[in-house]
Design an enzyme around this catalytic site. Structure first.
Site, PDB file in Angstrom:
ATOM      1  N   HIS A  73      75.887  38.647  38.176  1.00  0.00           N
ATOM      2  CA  HIS A  73      76.247  36.811  38.949  1.00  0.00           C
ATOM      3  C   HIS A  73      74.959  36.361  40.088  1.00  0.00           C
ATOM      4  CE1 HIS A  73      80.055  38.036  37.129  1.00  0.00           C
ATOM      5  NE2 HIS A  73      79.267  36.963  36.536  1.00  0.00           N
ATOM      6  N   HIS A 123      83.337  36.742  46.161  1.00  0.00           N
ATOM      7  CA  HIS A 123      82.150  36.989  45.210  1.00  0.00           C
ATOM      8  C   HIS A 123      80.462  36.559  44.990  1.00  0.00           C
ATOM      9  CE1 HIS A 123      81.107  37.102  40.719  1.00  0.00           C
ATOM     10  NE2 HIS A 123      82.523  37.917  40.630  1.00  0.00           N
ATOM     11  N   GLU A 125      78.576  35.596  42.866  1.00  0.00           N
ATOM     12  CA  GLU A 125      77.969  34.775  42.695  1.00  0.00           C
ATOM     13  C   GLU A 125      77.884  33.624  43.816  1.00  0.00           C
ATOM     14  OE1 GLU A 125      79.279  33.486  39.296  1.00  0.00           O
ATOM     15  OE2 GLU A 125      79.141  31.857  39.073  1.00  0.00           O
ATOM     16  N   THR A 157      81.763  30.518  38.176  1.00  0.00           N
ATOM     17  CA  THR A 157      81.554  30.897  36.512  1.00  0.00           C
ATOM     18  C   THR A 157      83.161  31.075  35.820  1.00  0.00           C
ATOM     19  OG1 THR A 157      79.912  33.191  36.882  1.00  0.00           O
ATOM     20  CG2 THR A 157      79.508  30.476  35.917  1.00  0.00           C
ATOM     21  N   CYS A 185      81.514  28.945  33.206  1.00  0.00           N
ATOM     22  CA  CYS A 185      81.583  29.772  31.637  1.00  0.00           C
ATOM     23  C   CYS A 185      82.363  29.319  30.885  1.00  0.00           C
ATOM     24  CB  CYS A 185      81.098  31.257  32.097  1.00  0.00           C
ATOM     25  SG  CYS A 185      80.820  32.351  30.331  1.00  0.00           S
ATOM     26  N   SER A 213      86.030  43.844  38.634  1.00  0.00           N
ATOM     27  CA  SER A 213      85.887  43.274  37.740  1.00  0.00           C
ATOM     28  C   SER A 213      86.697  41.696  37.838  1.00  0.00           C
ATOM     29  CB  SER A 213      85.757  42.877  36.551  1.00  0.00           C
ATOM     30  OG  SER A 213      85.851  41.764  35.427  1.00  0.00           O
ATOM     31  N   ASN A 215      86.802  38.548  36.759  1.00  0.00           N
ATOM     32  CA  ASN A 215      86.849  37.937  35.943  1.00  0.00           C
ATOM     33  C   ASN A 215      88.301  38.711  34.948  1.00  0.00           C
ATOM     34  OD1 ASN A 215      86.130  38.949  32.524  1.00  0.00           O
ATOM     35  ND2 ASN A 215      84.184  39.178  33.948  1.00  0.00           N
ATOM     36  N   SER A 257      82.966  41.366  31.406  1.00  0.00           N
ATOM     37  CA  SER A 257      82.397  43.156  31.427  1.00  0.00           C
ATOM     38  C   SER A 257      83.082  44.005  31.561  1.00  0.00           C
ATOM     39  CB  SER A 257      82.498  43.127  33.338  1.00  0.00           C
ATOM     40  OG  SER A 257      83.244  43.094  33.584  1.00  0.00           O
TER      41      SER A 257
HETATM   42  S1  SF4 Z   1      81.107  35.853  32.088  1.00  0.00           S
HETATM   43 FE1  SF4 Z   1      79.765  33.436  31.744  1.00  0.00          FE
HETATM   44  S2  SF4 Z   1      78.535  33.012  33.285  1.00  0.00           S
HETATM   45 FE2  SF4 Z   1      79.357  35.099  34.082  1.00  0.00          FE
HETATM   46  S3  SF4 Z   1      77.908  36.779  32.767  1.00  0.00           S
HETATM   47 FE3  SF4 Z   1      79.400  36.210  31.536  1.00  0.00          FE
HETATM   48  S4  SF4 Z   1      78.446  34.646  29.916  1.00  0.00           S
HETATM   49 FE4  SF4 Z   1      77.205  34.669  32.186  1.00  0.00          FE
END
Ligand code: SF4
Length: 273
Positions: A73, A123, A125, A157, A185, A213, A215, A257
């Protein structure tokens, strides 16, 4: 117990690429590899990497030797500048999708737009993108009225699409010109939609990933809105059999992740209950 697993779980493209890059470098045995903060937001994977000499360090300005890994990130502009000044070896694993956010944000600023980054200001990023704007940008995590002649928007993302669209909708009212780059993303969006669809088909959902995390946390929040029996776990050891008493089907999803190995262990444990 019947287990239904989301089709897209495990490492996303960016994480897979980053892990492969650092492991390849570690195999050369050329010394210590430093990542600025954890390379990915998964404590179990970070511990495995530590054993291979890949260590996270919080303060980049303390690194005087060795190889520095830019995480997926991204890192801040001033941190990159320091590393280059020190002449340290660099392994840049910044995800190309993250670099795209940075590129669009810088382009918008250059063209005179007031740049808005939708996402979480804490974050890494978002901090990285903001640093490339010399901190001349606004970070919004929810819809806030803004007024400017030209507003340009990019997104973290891993932000969910609904929040992004809601913020953009709010910005239309205050801008004479609004230019929007949807930099969410695709991998994130696919996981979020799949998780929501799966959640209504099952009696309970397990969301697997690091508690740090972003996401995975968002996946959990999305699932929770449609499935009250939702549990955010890091490994199979967090599972409590009583969660599933009287239930028939359990869905499993994981963040970008989360290693496949952990998802497999979770699946096996649930099947054995
Ligand atoms: S979630 Fe998307 S932007 Fe983030 S590392 Fe994975 S592929 Fe790249």
């Amino acid at each position: 117990m019947e287990v239904l697993k989301a089709r897209h779980t495990g490492f996303c493209f960016g994480v897979k690429r980053a892990i492969n890059m650092v492991l390849k470098e570690a195999e050369k045995g050329t010394g210590r590899l430093y990542t600025i903060g954890p390379i990915i937001h998964n404590p179990q994977m970070v511990n495995i990497l530590k054993k291979k000499g890949i260590v996270p360090i919080e303060d980049v300005f303390k690194i005087k030797s060795g190889t520095v890994v830019y995480r997926t990130h991204g890192i801040k502009k001033e941190e990159e500048a320091y590393i280059e000044r020190q002449g340290l070896k660099i392994i840049d694993t910044t995800c190309p999708f993250v670099k795209r956010v940075r590129r669009y944000a810088m382009y918008l600023r250059k063209k005179g737009y007031k740049v808005v980054i939708t996402g979480d200001q804490n974050h890494p990023e978002v901090k990285s993108v903001l640093s490339y704007l010399d901190n001349d940008g606004i970070v919004l995590q929810k819809s806030v009225p803004l007024s400017a002649q030209k507003i340009g928007v990019v997104s973290q993302t891993t932000l969910d699409e609904e929040t992004f669209l809601h913020i953009v909708e709010g910005l239309i009212k205050g801008a004479e010109e609004l230019r929007v780059y949807n930099t969410i993303c695709r991998s994130t969006g696919i996981r979020q939609k799949e998780a929501a669809t799966l959640s209504v088909k099952v009696d309970a959902m397990l969301i697997v990933g690091g508690k740090n995390s972003s996401n995975t946390t968002k996946l959990y929040n999305i699932v929770k809105t449609v499935q009250p029996n939702a549990y955010f776990i890091e490994t199979e050891k967090d599972i409590k059999p009583e969660w599933f008493s009287g239930l028939h089907t359990v869905g499993i999803t994981g963040g970008a992740s989360t290693p496949d190995r952990i998802i497999d262990l979770v699946e096996r444990r649930v099947k054995n209950i």
